[in-house]
Motif scaffolding. Structure first.
Motif, PDB file in Angstrom:
ATOM      1  N   LYS A  62       0.843  -1.199   0.000  1.00  0.00           N
ATOM      2  CA  LYS A  62       0.000   0.000   0.000  1.00  0.00           C
ATOM      3  C   LYS A  62       0.879   1.250   0.000  1.00  0.00           C
ATOM      4  CE  LYS A  62      -3.683   2.374   2.533  1.00  0.00           C
ATOM      5  NZ  LYS A  62      -4.683   2.268   3.612  1.00  0.00           N
ATOM      6  N   ILE A  63       1.923   1.252   0.808  1.00  0.00           N
ATOM      7  CA  ILE A  63       2.862   2.381   0.821  1.00  0.00           C
ATOM      8  C   ILE A  63       3.491   2.529  -0.568  1.00  0.00           C
ATOM      9  CG2 ILE A  63       5.044   3.270   1.741  1.00  0.00           C
ATOM     10  CD1 ILE A  63       4.272   1.870   4.408  1.00  0.00           C
ATOM     11  N   MET A  66       1.123   4.179  -2.851  1.00  0.00           N
ATOM     12  CA  MET A  66       0.988   5.591  -2.504  1.00  0.00           C
ATOM     13  C   MET A  66       2.213   6.392  -2.940  1.00  0.00           C
ATOM     14  SD  MET A  66      -1.022   5.365   1.129  1.00  0.00           S
ATOM     15  CE  MET A  66      -1.536   7.103   1.160  1.00  0.00           C
ATOM     16  N   ILE A  67       3.391   5.792  -2.845  1.00  0.00           N
ATOM     17  CA  ILE A  67       4.603   6.462  -3.338  1.00  0.00           C
ATOM     18  C   ILE A  67       4.456   6.736  -4.830  1.00  0.00           C
ATOM     19  CG2 ILE A  67       7.057   6.119  -3.872  1.00  0.00           C
ATOM     20  CD1 ILE A  67       7.280   4.673  -1.127  1.00  0.00           C
ATOM     21  N   HIS A  70       1.529   9.591  -5.340  1.00  0.00           N
ATOM     22  CA  HIS A  70       1.510  10.904  -4.684  1.00  0.00           C
ATOM     23  C   HIS A  70       1.626  12.029  -5.715  1.00  0.00           C
ATOM     24  CE1 HIS A  70       5.951  10.684  -4.985  1.00  0.00           C
ATOM     25  NE2 HIS A  70       5.886  12.000  -4.956  1.00  0.00           N
ATOM     26  N   TRP A  83       2.600  13.145   3.106  1.00  0.00           N
ATOM     27  CA  TRP A  83       1.416  12.932   2.277  1.00  0.00           C
ATOM     28  C   TRP A  83       0.851  11.533   2.518  1.00  0.00           C
ATOM     29  CZ3 TRP A  83      -0.062   9.539  -1.551  1.00  0.00           C
ATOM     30  CH2 TRP A  83      -1.228   9.876  -2.236  1.00  0.00           C
ATOM     31  N   ILE A  84       1.725  10.536   2.572  1.00  0.00           N
ATOM     32  CA  ILE A  84       1.261   9.159   2.828  1.00  0.00           C
ATOM     33  C   ILE A  84       0.597   9.084   4.187  1.00  0.00           C
ATOM     34  CG2 ILE A  84       2.025   6.789   3.251  1.00  0.00           C
ATOM     35  CD1 ILE A  84       4.199   7.310   1.083  1.00  0.00           C
ATOM     36  N   TYR A  85       1.206   9.664   5.193  1.00  0.00           N
ATOM     37  CA  TYR A  85       0.638   9.647   6.541  1.00  0.00           C
ATOM     38  C   TYR A  85      -0.748  10.301   6.563  1.00  0.00           C
ATOM     39  CZ  TYR A  85       0.081  10.484  11.513  1.00  0.00           C
ATOM     40  OH  TYR A  85      -0.417  10.527  12.801  1.00  0.00           O
ATOM     41  N   TRP A  88      -3.376   8.083   4.427  1.00  0.00           N
ATOM     42  CA  TRP A  88      -3.376   6.628   4.640  1.00  0.00           C
ATOM     43  C   TRP A  88      -4.793   6.051   4.723  1.00  0.00           C
ATOM     44  CZ3 TRP A  88       0.060   2.860   4.240  1.00  0.00           C
ATOM     45  CH2 TRP A  88      -0.243   1.613   4.802  1.00  0.00           C
ATOM     46  N   TYR A  91      -6.908   6.093   1.365  1.00  0.00           N
ATOM     47  CA  TYR A  91      -6.343   5.521   0.138  1.00  0.00           C
ATOM     48  C   TYR A  91      -6.675   4.050   0.024  1.00  0.00           C
ATOM     49  CZ  TYR A  91      -3.227   5.189  -3.795  1.00  0.00           C
ATOM     50  OH  TYR A  91      -2.726   5.029  -5.047  1.00  0.00           O
TER      51      TYR A  91
END
Length: 91
Positions: A62-63, A66-67, A70, A83-85, A88, A91
């Motif tokens: 998932k990270i 998201m990377i 973004h 942004w991920i935090y 989270w 998403y």
């Protein structure tokens, strides 16, 4: 559980130089994150998983998604991490 190169879903370049080795500084910082570079993406995923107590391959993937997703104007490691935090749960 340790997230590994084999757990990544994307295709990445795996060539890097000493100057862009993310392990040199030890923390996500203001340097630019190259989301096409496997070493940088893997480092960011492992760092965030450790910091946030995440332990599953699915969380790491998932990270990774998201990377890749973004906003393009967020280029530093710190900005991408924030942004991920902040995104989270949605998403």
């Amino acid at each position: 559980m340790s997230f590994t190169k084999a757990d990544l879903r994307g295709n990445y370049s795996w060539i890097h130089t000493q100057e862009d080795d993310p392990k040199l500084k030890g923390e996500p910082d203001s340097s630019l994150l190259n989301r096409s570079e496997g070493y940088e993406v893997l480092y960011m995923i492992k760092k965030l998983m450790a910091a946030w107590g995440l332990t599953t391959v699915l969380a790491g993937q998932k990270i990774e998604r998201m990377i890749k997703a973004h906003p393009a104007h967020l280029r530093s490691q710190e900005h991408v991490m924030n942004w991920i935090y902040n995104n989270w749960s949605s998403y």
